[in-house]
Design an enzyme around this catalytic site. Structure first.
Site: not given
Ligand code: 6PG
Length: 471
Positions: A130, A191, A187-188
């Site tokens: 990332s 996000e 994580h995304n």
């Protein structure tokens, strides 16, 4: 000629920047791209780093250029391109070579590929990276999943190229199997929620208070000095002050309000659902992107229903403080949900994911990087058995202080007909979570009424039925 330490296939933006980062850290890297012209163009543009770069015109040449056992990074679009590359590489590689998929793969594909290669093929690592273009070039956050001994053989390179937070490299082996790509997916998802909540606050300031982009920018810039300090808040301030050179208008006002999505946010919502873990703030963010894409329908609906004009006037300092705290509270819930999904997946797949380490390697390099992640790491380190961030002492104190503001902002937005889907999902999650006696007793009664599904009683064990239809 000295052989390369590592290879890389796929010289698109991310691959090229990662290769330059590796070369800059003193490793020799062999590179290959499907179109040979791109390979040479890349080597020519590398300047002084070209000494560490070995451009290769075929996969055979690439494999021959690397010192065995050969680590080879794939940076090709997620999906069938990865399978095609593995199929082409497999016959050229030895058993102890390592293929490292550094794209945004679905962890289920990673597991399938790992299983397929396990008996006869080379080792396989699924590596989440990332930080976008800038991160790849100067230090991404790196989430590794796969055989630990394969990771140990590439650890030195990853340690050198990763972002640093107070001297600590933001890279780690997180577990076997698809652990790395799963963590990158979550994580995304986080996000998405983080970006959506920021956009909702922007919407309140723009459509409720009637502020212009250049007036909203300094608000975010100021918040970036406080507890919301993060890369996403920082770039929001910068985006809002940027001017479109063609029209002289704020560039953000010239951008169509239709968000793209490549799929990782959606995958995180799907995985949360299949694990039975509520990730409603993330799900709302994914749905908001989908709804944003329905521009024509939204235009027709506005004609039909209308929307109120901004009427709140300039926000007071008190109101701004409330918006900041609401964003903080929403963010806590979204991160708590994402970490709970990871904790459950870890148990389900036997990964033993170190949640504190996940938070630590997200403190720098990645898109959601922030000081907040340092606090999450400390909270998990201090309560290693805890899977729910909201149950840690530090975060229960944070949410206790901030939730009244989230409540006020969500309530006023509803009154003002302003959409805040992710913030309100976060509030609903908190309110449901904190209420010891919920309303599922009624759901159980309904299920038993129409389907004789049975229910538990509050006063004794066992499965029971109601006398709904007479005895
Ligand atoms: C990162 C980003 C990166 C990329 C996403 C965007 O961590 O560096 O998340 O992976 O920007 O693919 O995803 P969407 O296109 O779905 O917004």
């Amino acid at each position: 000629m000295k052989k390369a330490d590592i290879g890389l296939i796929g010289l698109g933006t991310m691959g090229a920047n990662l290769a330059l980062n590796i070369a800059e850290k003193g490793f020799r890297i062999a590179v290959f791209n499907r179109t040979t012209a791109r390979t040479h163009e890349f080597a020519e543009e590398a300047g002084p780093l070209a000494d560490n770069i070995m451009p290769c015109e075929s996969l055979e040449a690439l494999v021959g250029a690397i010192e065995p056992p050969r680590p080879i990074i794939l940076m090709v679009p997620a999906g069938s391109a990865v399978d095609e590359q593995i199929t082409a590489l497999d016959p050229l590689l030895a058993r102890d070579d390592i293929i490292i998929d550094a794209g945004n793969a679905n962890f289920r594909d990673t597991r399938r590929r790992m299983a397929a290669l396990a008996t006869t093929g080379p080792h396989f690592i699924g590596m989440g990276v990332s930080g976008g273009e800038e991160g790849a070039r100067h230090g991404p956050s790196i989430m590794v999943g796969g055989p630990e001994d394969s990771y140990r053989r590439i650890e030195k390179v990853l340690d050198a190229i990763a972002a640093r937070y107070q001297g600590q490299a933001c890279q780690a082996w997180l577990g076997p199997d698809g652990a790395g790509h799963f963590v990158k997916t979550i994580h995304n998802g986080i996000e998405y929620a983080d970006m959506q909540m920021i956009a909702e606050i922007y919407g309140i300031l723009r459509d409720g208070h009637g502020l212009a982009a250049r007036e909203i920018s300094p608000i975010f810039a100021r918040w970036n000095e406080g507890r919301l300090n993060s890369y996403l808040i920082e770039i929001t301030a910068r985006v809002l002050e940027a001017v479109d050179p063609e029209t002289g208008n704020p560039i953000v006002d010239m951008i169509l309000d239709r968000a793209g999505q490549k799929g990782t946010g959606r995958w995180s919502a799907i995985e949360a659902q299949s694990l039975g873990i509520p990730a409603t703030a993330i799900e709302a963010a994914v749905a908001a992107r989908s709804l944003s894409a329905m521009k024509n329908e939204r235009e027709a609906a506005q004609k039909r229903f209308g929307v109120p004009a901004p009427s709140a006037g300039a926000p007071s300092e008190e109101k701004l403080a409330s918006l900041e705290a609401a964003l903080f509270a929403g963010k806590i819930v979204a991160y708590a949900q994402g970490f709970s999904v990871m904790a459950t997946a870890s148990r389900e797949f036997g990964w033993n994911l170190p949640l504190g380490t996940v938070a630590r390697i997200w403190r720098a390099g990645c898109i959601i990087r922030s000081q907040f992640l340092g606090e999450i790491a400390e909270a998990f380190d201090g309560a290693p058995e805890t899977e729910n961030l909201l149950a840690t002492p530090a975060f229960s104190a944070f949410i206790e202080e901030a939730h009244p503001h989230l409540r006020q902002v969500v309530a006023q937005s509803a009154e003002s007909e302003l959409p805040v889907p992710s913030l309100s999902a976060a509030l609903a999650h908190f309110d449901t979570f904190r209420r010891a006696r919920g309303t599922a007793n009624l759901i159980q009664a309904q299920r038993d009424f129409f389907g004789a599904h049975g229910f538990e009683r509050v006063d004794r064990d066992g499965s029971h039925h109601g006398a709904w239809h007479g005895s």
